[in-house]
Design a protein around this motif. Structure first.
Motif, short mmCIF file in Angstrom:
data_model
loop_
_atom_site.label_atom_id
_atom_site.label_comp_id
_atom_site.label_asym_id
_atom_site.label_seq_id
_atom_site.Cartn_x
_atom_site.Cartn_y
_atom_site.Cartn_z
N ARG A 227 5.61 -3.05 -5.64
CA ARG A 227 5.85 -2.59 -4.27
C ARG A 227 4.67 -2.94 -3.37
O ARG A 227 4.87 -3.37 -2.23
N PHE A 228 3.46 -2.77 -3.87
CA PHE A 228 2.26 -3.08 -3.09
C PHE A 228 2.25 -4.55 -2.69
O PHE A 228 2.00 -4.89 -1.52
N CYS A 229 2.50 -5.44 -3.65
CA CYS A 229 2.45 -6.89 -3.37
C CYS A 229 3.52 -7.29 -2.35
O CYS A 229 3.24 -8.06 -1.42
N LYS A 230 4.73 -6.75 -2.50
CA LYS A 230 5.79 -7.10 -1.55
C LYS A 230 5.49 -6.57 -0.16
O LYS A 230 5.68 -7.28 0.84
N LEU A 231 5.02 -5.33 -0.10
CA LEU A 231 4.72 -4.74 1.20
C LEU A 231 3.55 -5.45 1.89
O LEU A 231 3.60 -5.71 3.10
N LEU A 232 2.52 -5.76 1.14
CA LEU A 232 1.36 -6.40 1.75
C LEU A 232 1.73 -7.78 2.28
O LEU A 232 1.31 -8.17 3.37
N ALA A 233 2.54 -8.52 1.52
CA ALA A 233 3.00 -9.83 2.00
C ALA A 233 3.80 -9.68 3.29
O ALA A 233 3.62 -10.46 4.25
N LEU A 234 4.69 -8.69 3.32
CA LEU A 234 5.52 -8.47 4.50
C LEU A 234 4.68 -8.09 5.71
O LEU A 234 4.88 -8.60 6.82
N LEU A 235 3.71 -7.20 5.51
CA LEU A 235 2.88 -6.74 6.63
C LEU A 235 1.98 -7.86 7.14
O LEU A 235 1.77 -7.99 8.36
N LEU A 236 1.42 -8.66 6.23
CA LEU A 236 0.56 -9.76 6.66
C LEU A 236 1.37 -10.81 7.43
O LEU A 236 0.89 -11.36 8.42
N ASP A 237 2.59 -11.07 6.97
CA ASP A 237 3.44 -12.04 7.68
C ASP A 237 3.82 -11.54 9.08
O ASP A 237 4.07 -12.34 9.98
N SER A 238 3.87 -10.22 9.24
CA SER A 238 4.24 -9.66 10.55
C SER A 238 3.09 -9.69 11.55
O SER A 238 3.29 -9.38 12.72
N GLY A 239 1.89 -10.03 11.08
CA GLY A 239 0.75 -10.16 11.98
C GLY A 239 -0.29 -9.08 11.88
O GLY A 239 -1.30 -9.12 12.58
N LEU A 240 -0.09 -8.07 11.01
CA LEU A 240 -1.09 -7.02 10.84
C LEU A 240 -2.28 -7.55 10.06
O LEU A 240 -2.14 -8.38 9.17
N ASN A 241 -3.48 -7.04 10.38
CA ASN A 241 -4.64 -7.43 9.59
C ASN A 241 -4.65 -6.67 8.26
O ASN A 241 -3.93 -5.68 8.10
N ILE A 242 -5.48 -7.11 7.35
CA ILE A 242 -5.44 -6.61 5.98
C ILE A 242 -5.76 -5.11 5.91
O ILE A 242 -5.14 -4.36 5.15
N THR A 243 -6.70 -4.65 6.74
CA THR A 243 -7.08 -3.23 6.69
C THR A 243 -5.95 -2.34 7.16
O THR A 243 -5.61 -1.34 6.50
N VAL A 244 -5.34 -2.68 8.28
CA VAL A 244 -4.21 -1.89 8.79
C VAL A 244 -3.05 -1.95 7.82
O VAL A 244 -2.34 -0.96 7.60
N ALA A 245 -2.84 -3.11 7.20
CA ALA A 245 -1.75 -3.25 6.24
C ALA A 245 -1.93 -2.33 5.05
O ALA A 245 -0.99 -1.65 4.61
N VAL A 246 -3.15 -2.28 4.51
CA VAL A 246 -3.42 -1.41 3.36
C VAL A 246 -3.26 0.05 3.75
O VAL A 246 -2.70 0.85 2.98
N GLN A 247 -3.73 0.42 4.94
CA GLN A 247 -3.58 1.81 5.40
C GLN A 247 -2.10 2.17 5.55
O GLN A 247 -1.67 3.28 5.20
N THR A 248 -1.30 1.24 6.04
CA THR A 248 0.14 1.48 6.21
C THR A 248 0.82 1.69 4.86
O THR A 248 1.65 2.59 4.68
N ILE A 249 0.46 0.86 3.88
CA ILE A 249 1.05 0.99 2.55
C ILE A 249 0.66 2.32 1.93
O ILE A 249 1.47 2.98 1.27
N ALA A 250 -0.58 2.75 2.14
CA ALA A 250 -1.04 4.02 1.58
C ALA A 250 -0.21 5.19 2.09
O ALA A 250 0.08 6.14 1.35
#
Length: 343
Positions: A209-232
């Motif tokens: 789930r983490f890998c799929k979500l992080l890929a999706l969030l990064l593709d949408s334009g979010l930076n890595i820190t915001v993406a990790v916070q969103t997944i958390a």
């Protein structure tokens, strides 16, 4: 406002239909109006409320945030990113694909978990059939032959009479067992899935789930820190969330993503870390994250298949031993008497 949250299928349908209409070139307000006409009654009300909010100047993300029981934080964050990047239709389509993949994965794991429960339920059905139907006939044979039943058979007959005398109590006990399974079954399942001797499926699911979500969030334009916070925020109450918070603190201190992830013990497997390292070095991180998710999902499916290969014979053996013990208890004295008869 709508009484209950979206089902998974309703959310997928809504997002996919909206993405399709937006990608056809219609503006958002017209797309929402068209969607309101095409979907069923409950989704019609959802679209109407979103349409009203949009007409009053809200963005789609703000309108969805006002419907928290229908749209989780992940959906709102991605929609906001899609609006900022101008790729709302593509983001909605990717989000629908993600929910579809999660539903397929959930269905696969659920079917695998239901298999042993089906075997146990079938065994219970056979045992009840024996106690309620077969045992009385054997008891009458013993009585006709003036044979004294053994203590074990007397116990089984007592159970038989109890079940006949208290059918409502039996139904109540089964209902209590079903309710207890519904309440504590998820906790027990999560506990078992988290154990390494059981395959650590919970860890695998969290990593996928983490890998799929992080890929999706990064593709949408979010930076890595915001993406990790969103997944958390989507993993509340789990140990994986605590690991993600540690990862977030490392990233905020400026540590590169490969070093940060490798420094959080137990967060990701060595294979996933290797793929992330390659993705970070080549600029293809989302693609490598999806590849890692695919490989780990295949690994999980192989583990489940092996577990079923081991578990099914063990359950069948367990059931066979119980039924054989009951049959021997009942038929044992009769067989002894027949073997003692003169030829």
């Amino acid at each position: 406002m709508h009484g209950r949250a979206f089902t998974r299928r309703e959310r997928i349908l809504f997002l996919r239909q909206l993405a399709l209409i937006l990608q056809s070139g219609l503006p958002l307000l017209s797309a929402m109006e068209l969607l309101r006409q095409r979907l069923d009654a409950r989704l019609h009300l959802v679209c109407l409320h979103l349409y009203q909010l949009l007409r009053h100047g809200s963005s789609l993300a703000e309108a969805m945030a006002a419907e928290q029981e229908l749209f989780p934080d992940l959906t709102v964050q991605l929609v906001r990113a899609g609006e900022l990047s101008g790729e709302l239709g593509a983001v909605l389509e990717e989000l629908a694909d993600y929910y579809q993949q999660q539903e397929e994965l959930r269905s696969f794991v659920l079917k695998a978990a239901l298999y042993p429960l089906f075997l146990l339920a079938a065994a219970l059905g056979v045992l009840l059939f024996f106690l309620l139907y077969v045992l009385p006939m054997l008891a009458s044979v013993y009585q006709g032959m003036h044979m004294q039943p053994t203590n074990s058979m007397e116990l089984l007959l007592a159970v038989h009479h109890f079940l006949l005398a208290q059918p409502l109590l039996l139904v109540a006990l089964l209902a209590v067992a079903a309710i207890a399974l519904a309440i504590y079954g998820k906790r027990l399942t999560l506990w078992l899935l988290g154990k390494r001797w059981c395959g650590n499926f919970y860890g695998l699911l969290s990593e996928i789930r983490f890998c799929k979500l992080l890929a999706l969030l990064l593709d949408s334009g979010l930076n890595i820190t915001v993406a990790v916070q969103t997944i958390a925020t989507t993993m509340a109450g789990s140990n994986f969330k605590q690991q993600l918070l540690v990862l977030d603190s490392r990233l905020q201190r400026g540590t590169d993503i490969t070093t940060s992830m490798a420094g959080v013990r137990g967060l990701l497997s060595p294979l996933t870390l290797d793929l992330i390292s390659v993705g970070a070095a080549t600029g293809c991180l989302p693609a490598m994250l999806r590849e890692a998710a695919t490989l780990r999902q295949q690994d999980m499916q192989n583990k489940i298949a092996k577990l079923r290969e081991i578990l099914a014979p063990l359950l069948l053996l367990f059931v066979a031993v119980i039924i054989a013990a009951v049959v021997c208890t009942v038929l044992g004295p009769l067989l002894e008497m027949l073997s003692a008869l003169p030829e």
